[in-house]
Design a protein around this motif. Structure first.
Motif, short mmCIF file in Angstrom:
data_model
loop_
_atom_site.label_atom_id
_atom_site.label_comp_id
_atom_site.label_asym_id
_atom_site.label_seq_id
_atom_site.Cartn_x
_atom_site.Cartn_y
_atom_site.Cartn_z
N PRO A 10 0.79 -1.23 0.00
CA PRO A 10 0.00 0.00 0.00
C PRO A 10 0.83 1.28 0.00
O PRO A 10 0.35 2.32 -0.43
N ILE A 11 2.06 1.20 0.48
CA ILE A 11 2.93 2.36 0.46
C ILE A 11 4.08 2.07 -0.49
O ILE A 11 4.80 1.09 -0.32
N LEU A 12 4.25 2.91 -1.48
CA LEU A 12 5.32 2.75 -2.45
C LEU A 12 6.60 3.32 -1.88
O LEU A 12 6.67 4.51 -1.56
N ARG A 13 7.61 2.48 -1.75
CA ARG A 13 8.87 2.94 -1.17
C ARG A 13 10.06 2.39 -1.94
O ARG A 13 9.92 1.50 -2.77
N LEU A 14 11.22 2.92 -1.65
CA LEU A 14 12.46 2.47 -2.29
C LEU A 14 13.26 1.61 -1.33
O LEU A 14 14.48 1.74 -1.24
N ARG A 15 12.57 0.72 -0.66
CA ARG A 15 13.23 -0.22 0.25
C ARG A 15 13.55 -1.50 -0.52
O ARG A 15 12.65 -2.18 -1.02
N GLN A 16 14.80 -1.85 -0.57
CA GLN A 16 15.21 -3.00 -1.38
C GLN A 16 14.58 -4.29 -0.89
O GLN A 16 14.31 -5.18 -1.71
N ASP A 17 14.34 -4.41 0.40
CA ASP A 17 13.77 -5.65 0.92
C ASP A 17 12.31 -5.83 0.55
O ASP A 17 11.73 -6.89 0.81
N GLU A 18 11.70 -4.84 -0.09
CA GLU A 18 10.31 -4.96 -0.54
C GLU A 18 10.22 -5.39 -2.00
O GLU A 18 9.14 -5.46 -2.56
N TYR A 19 11.35 -5.68 -2.61
CA TYR A 19 11.39 -6.09 -4.01
C TYR A 19 12.02 -7.48 -4.08
O TYR A 19 13.16 -7.66 -3.68
N THR A 20 11.26 -8.42 -4.61
CA THR A 20 11.68 -9.82 -4.59
C THR A 20 12.51 -10.22 -5.80
O THR A 20 13.42 -11.03 -5.68
N TYR A 21 12.17 -9.66 -6.95
CA TYR A 21 12.79 -10.07 -8.21
C TYR A 21 13.68 -8.96 -8.73
O TYR A 21 13.29 -7.79 -8.73
N TRP A 22 14.86 -9.35 -9.25
CA TRP A 22 15.85 -8.38 -9.68
C TRP A 22 16.42 -8.75 -11.04
O TRP A 22 16.57 -9.94 -11.36
N GLY A 23 16.75 -7.73 -11.81
CA GLY A 23 17.46 -7.94 -13.06
C GLY A 23 18.95 -8.05 -12.81
O GLY A 23 19.43 -7.93 -11.67
N GLN A 24 19.69 -8.23 -13.89
CA GLN A 24 21.13 -8.45 -13.77
C GLN A 24 21.93 -7.15 -13.77
O GLN A 24 23.11 -7.15 -13.44
N GLY A 25 21.28 -6.06 -14.12
CA GLY A 25 21.92 -4.76 -14.08
C GLY A 25 22.46 -4.31 -15.43
O GLY A 25 22.80 -5.13 -16.29
N THR A 26 22.52 -3.01 -15.61
CA THR A 26 23.09 -2.41 -16.82
C THR A 26 23.94 -1.22 -16.41
O THR A 26 23.55 -0.43 -15.54
N GLN A 27 25.11 -1.10 -17.03
CA GLN A 27 26.07 -0.07 -16.63
C GLN A 27 25.73 1.27 -17.28
O GLN A 27 25.47 1.33 -18.49
N VAL A 28 25.75 2.31 -16.48
CA VAL A 28 25.62 3.68 -16.97
C VAL A 28 26.87 4.44 -16.54
O VAL A 28 27.20 4.46 -15.35
N THR A 29 27.56 5.03 -17.50
CA THR A 29 28.77 5.78 -17.22
C THR A 29 28.62 7.19 -17.78
O THR A 29 28.33 7.36 -18.96
N VAL A 30 28.80 8.17 -16.91
CA VAL A 30 28.68 9.57 -17.31
C VAL A 30 30.03 10.24 -17.11
O VAL A 30 30.58 10.25 -16.01
N SER A 31 30.57 10.77 -18.19
CA SER A 31 31.87 11.42 -18.13
C SER A 31 31.70 12.93 -18.10
O SER A 31 30.77 13.48 -18.68
N SER A 32 32.65 13.58 -17.45
CA SER A 32 32.57 15.05 -17.32
C SER A 32 33.21 15.74 -18.50
O SER A 32 33.86 15.12 -19.34
#
Length: 124
Positions: free
Chosen positions: A102-124
């Motif tokens: 009921p409450i939308l949060r950014l708590r990692q323990d509330e998310y069961t399924y995860w992707g493998q990740g994608t790299q983002v690189t920002v250069s100055s």
């Protein structure tokens, strides 16, 4: 079997934009919370943005006004539009999904399924 697959990462100069996608399959729930998280080198993983299956959204303060989370009408793909990128946004970005709460949060323990990740690189 639930699968989350991220795409769209890459390298960009400061001030540039990227759009990440997360393709979701096998999710057993019709209502859910989904989110984007990131982990920078030497730092803990942190929440970036989340979206409820009904469309409500939340953002980390560090990305408010620059990033936009969304999903397609079929709710099979989630997106993260990232504008005005800066080097502090450099990280591996992960998408995640979990049962609706009921409450939308950014708590990692509330998310069961995860992707493998994608790299983002920002250069100055």
């Amino acid at each position: 079997q639930v699968q989350l697959v991220e795409s769209g990462g890459g390298s960009v100069q400061s001030g540039g934009s990227l759009r990440l996608s997360c393709a979701i399959s096998g999710f057993p729930y019709t209502t859910y919370n989904m989110g984007w998280f990131r982990q920078a080198p030497g730092k803990e993983r942190e929440g970036v943005a989340a979206i409820h299956s009904g469309g409500s959204t939340i953002y980390a303060d560090s990305v408010k006004g620059r990033f936009t989370i969304s999903q397609d009408n079929a709710k099979t793909t989630m997106y993260l539009q990232m504008n005005s990128l800066n080097p502090e946004d450099t990280a591996i970005y992960y998408c995640a999904a979990g049962v609706w709460l009921p409450i939308l949060r950014l708590r990692q323990d509330e998310y069961t399924y995860w992707g493998q990740g994608t790299q983002v690189t920002v250069s100055s």
